[in-house]
Design an enzyme around this catalytic site. Structure first.
Site, PDB file in Angstrom:
ATOM      1  CG  ASP A  35      -2.006  -1.005   1.171  1.00  0.00           C
ATOM      2  OD1 ASP A  35      -2.780  -0.948   0.194  1.00  0.00           O
ATOM      3  OD2 ASP A  35      -2.110  -1.840   2.078  1.00  0.00           O
ATOM      4  N   GLY A 142      -7.262   3.635   3.655  1.00  0.00           N
ATOM      5  CA  GLY A 142      -6.384   4.531   4.384  1.00  0.00           C
ATOM      6  C   GLY A 142      -5.924   4.065   5.744  1.00  0.00           C
ATOM      7  CG  ASP A 173      -6.795  -4.335   0.698  1.00  0.00           C
ATOM      8  OD1 ASP A 173      -6.681  -4.757   1.856  1.00  0.00           O
ATOM      9  OD2 ASP A 173      -6.051  -3.455   0.214  1.00  0.00           O
ATOM     10  N   GLY A 174      -9.313  -5.759   2.894  1.00  0.00           N
ATOM     11  CA  GLY A 174      -9.859  -5.118   4.070  1.00  0.00           C
ATOM     12  C   GLY A 174     -10.619  -6.054   4.978  1.00  0.00           C
ATOM     13  CB  SER A 197      -8.729  -9.978   9.581  1.00  0.00           C
ATOM     14  OG  SER A 197      -9.191  -8.689   9.889  1.00  0.00           O
TER      15      SER A 197
END
Length: 217
Positions: A35, A142, A173-174, A197
């Site tokens: 990122d 972010g 993603d996330g 996670s």
């Protein structure tokens, strides 16, 4: 169906980055996810050129960069020269997204778009014939350690339904937990960006976790 596991290096231990890469290589991950944030497009900073160079020097595996920056087209060659194999950008950060895709391909790299939580399928539909990868954000971009946004599931399903038609590889993603991987891989998601996670900060080794995820799917 293909299963691609991509550790988010923003979550790695930076004091031991070379060692982290070595452990992830041995765990047989697929793509290193980097990122890049400029503090303007998103209110945070992440992963500088030296971090990308360190990862690139320590692996032969694919490396992607996710440009969460303003005017990403200006930096395509820069990140290509650093060794990125795949370059993602956010279409809402670029006035001429089609030209950005062309510039990425001109560098001999794969082009991807990152679809933010507030961006619809229809908004980016015209770009889909040209891209190689689509990365649907399942958290607001972010920051790490955010909750999974359930509201993206209908949009994700639409991208999954259309991926064979357009020929892209679909990722998320996330907040990607192991339970999410199992459910969404069945839905049609190919590529999973792994952060805290599912992968980092756990008692199991990277090799054990990656092996278990592959067995579960």
């Amino acid at each position: 169906m293909v299963l691609i596991l991509s550790p988010s290096m923003m979550c790695a231990k930076f004091s031991y980055l070379s060692s982290e890469v070595d452990s992830l290589n041995k765990a047989n991950i697929d793509i290193y996810h980097m990122d890049v944030m400029d503090g303007r497009y998103v209110p945070n900073f992440a992963l500088g050129p030296e971090d990308i160079s360190t990862v690139r020097k320590n692996t032969n595996k694919k490396l992607d960069v996710h440009l969460m920056i303003e005017n990403p087209r200006k930096y395509v060659k820069f990140f290509s020269d650093l060794g990125a194999d795949i370059i993602y950008f956010c279409p809402d950060a670029e006035q001429q997204s089609a030209r950005t895709i062309d510039d990425i391909h001109a560098q001999g790299k794969k082009a991807g778009i990152a679809v933010n939580t507030g961006t619809s399928f229809e908004t980016v539909k015209e770009l889909l014939p040209e891209v190689d990868y689509v990365l649907v954000m399942t958290v607001h971009p972010g920051f790490a350690s955010q909750p999974f946004q359930e509201s993206v599931i209908p949009k994700l399903r639409k991208f999954a339904e259309e991926k064979e038609k357009y020929g892209y590889i679909l990722g998320i993603d996330g907040a990607v937990s192991r339970e999410r991987i199992k459910a969404l891989h069945k839905l049609g998601v190919d590529n999973f960006v792994l952060g805290t996670s599912a992968l980092f900060g756990k008692e199991q080794s990277y090799k054990e976790i990656i092996s278990d995820i592959r067995k579960e799917n």
